[in-house]
Design a protein around this motif. Structure first.
Motif, PDB file in Angstrom:
ATOM      1  N   GLY A  48       0.791  -1.214   0.000  1.00 38.33           N
ATOM      2  CA  GLY A  48       0.000   0.000   0.000  1.00 38.33           C
ATOM      3  C   GLY A  48       0.828   1.270   0.000  1.00 38.33           C
ATOM      4  N   GLU A  49       0.344   2.281  -0.739  1.00 36.99           N
ATOM      5  CA  GLU A  49       0.982   3.592  -0.798  1.00 36.99           C
ATOM      6  C   GLU A  49      -0.087   4.661  -0.572  1.00 36.99           C
ATOM      7  N   VAL A  50       0.025   5.422   0.512  1.00 41.92           N
ATOM      8  CA  VAL A  50      -0.955   6.457   0.816  1.00 41.92           C
ATOM      9  C   VAL A  50      -0.818   7.590  -0.195  1.00 41.92           C
ATOM     10  N   ARG A  51      -1.946   7.956  -0.811  1.00 43.18           N
ATOM     11  CA  ARG A  51      -1.921   9.003  -1.837  1.00 43.18           C
ATOM     12  C   ARG A  51      -2.918  10.125  -1.554  1.00 43.18           C
ATOM     13  N   GLY A  52      -3.487  10.161  -0.374  1.00 41.74           N
ATOM     14  CA  GLY A  52      -4.406  11.239  -0.070  1.00 41.74           C
ATOM     15  C   GLY A  52      -4.983  11.105   1.319  1.00 41.74           C
ATOM     16  N   SER A  53      -5.582  12.178   1.816  1.00 42.68           N
ATOM     17  CA  SER A  53      -6.224  12.188   3.135  1.00 42.68           C
ATOM     18  C   SER A  53      -7.546  12.942   3.038  1.00 42.68           C
ATOM     19  N   ASP A  54      -8.338  12.838   4.094  1.00 43.58           N
ATOM     20  CA  ASP A  54      -9.638  13.539   4.175  1.00 43.58           C
ATOM     21  C   ASP A  54     -10.624  13.055   3.118  1.00 43.58           C
ATOM     22  N   TRP A  55     -10.660  11.761   2.878  1.00 43.42           N
ATOM     23  CA  TRP A  55     -11.590  11.182   1.915  1.00 43.42           C
ATOM     24  C   TRP A  55     -12.817  10.579   2.611  1.00 43.42           C
ATOM     25  N   ASN A  56     -13.163  11.089   3.765  1.00 44.29           N
ATOM     26  CA  ASN A  56     -14.251  10.510   4.569  1.00 44.29           C
ATOM     27  C   ASN A  56     -15.616  10.648   3.912  1.00 44.29           C
ATOM     28  N   ASN A  57     -15.814  11.646   3.051  1.00 47.54           N
ATOM     29  CA  ASN A  57     -17.137  11.906   2.484  1.00 47.54           C
ATOM     30  C   ASN A  57     -17.366  11.234   1.131  1.00 47.54           C
TER      31      ASN A  57
END
Length: 260
Positions: free
Chosen positions: A69-78
């Motif tokens: 896994g590679e984190v590519r973003g944040s704040d995707w809760n919606n």
């Protein structure tokens, strides 16, 4: 929401993974034969997207017999729905009904809003770099196609899909359907391929009632997150015996919110 430069996520869910999927009775013993000759193109091949419980956007790539896994973003809760189109692009249905196409430029994802009013979409899955399928609240199966300017054009490919539990794109035009549960609680799997019209192959003896989330990677692979124990399973078609098989690829996926 934020798209960020690739940040390595050496996540424990992909370490020490046994190959056996014993106890996960999605397919009958020995697998299921593929009864159609697949000639469709792939959506990607070796990756899929995840939004985890922390609201992070994660790209998962195949590494040997598991995924990294590679984190590519944040704040995707919606986000309500995500689905891969190609190795560098994916779709998002936002909570407010807007449809976004995201494209990786080598350092970040670039967003283009390509539609609104997508609250009516119940299920969405990519089937190629410029096509995706939707099942809407009215039970219509709709094929959407992008032109060169990312304008969308719709073609209704079927009706009466109200009871479908999920659809998972594998290729153009090739997708898996998990049926709604029958009176015995069984949710069977079918593969649909366009040969001068959509043709269905039912996976006799299959039961995908435990499948919580699914994502396709190419015409020969798709992954499932088990809704009971949070394991990650990969289903693979092998040409040597013309059969679909399942293998365990990870654990600890109970907190995953979306994959696609």
């Amino acid at each position: 929401m934020t798209a960020v430069l690739g940040l390595a996520a050496a996540l424990s869910v992909v370490t020490g993974v046994p190959a056996s999927a014993e106890g996960h009775d999605y397919l009958p013993s020995g697998g299921v034969e593929r009864k159609q000759d697949v000639q469709a193109s792939t959506t990607d091949g070796n990756s899929y997207m995840e939004i985890n419980s922390a609201g992070q956007l994660v790209l998962w790539r195949r590494t040997g017999e598991t995924f990294y896994g590679e984190v590519r973003g944040s704040d995707w809760n919606n986000t309500r729905i995500i689905s891969t189109l190609s190795a560098n692009s994916f779709l998002e249905v936002k909570g407010d009904g807007r449809l976004a196409k995201w494209t990786w430029n080598g350092g970040t994802y670039i967003q283009q809003i390509v539609g609104s009013g997508w609250n009516n979409a119940r299920l969405v899955t990519g089937v190629s770099a410029n096509k995706f399928l939707e099942i809407n609240q009215q039970g219509n199966l709709v094929l959407w196609t992008f032109d060169a300017a990312n304008n969308l054009f719709a073609t209704v490919r079927g009706t009466g899909w109200e009871n479908t539990k999920s659809i998972t794109g594998l290729g153009d035009l090739d997708f898996m359907e998990v049926k709604g549960a029958d009176p015995q609680g069984v949710s069977a799997l079918s593969e649909w391929i366009d040969f001068n019209g959509l043709q269905e192959t039912k996976f006799e003896g299959s039961d995908f009632s435990r499948a919580r989330l699914m994502a396709g990677t190419d015409v020969n692979h798709f992954v499932v997150i088990d809704g009971v124990d949070g394991t990650l399973l990969e289903f693979t078609y092998t040409e040597s015996d013309n059969t679909w098989h399942v293998a365990l690829r990870g654990s600890g996926w109970g907190g995953t919110r979306l994959i696609g």
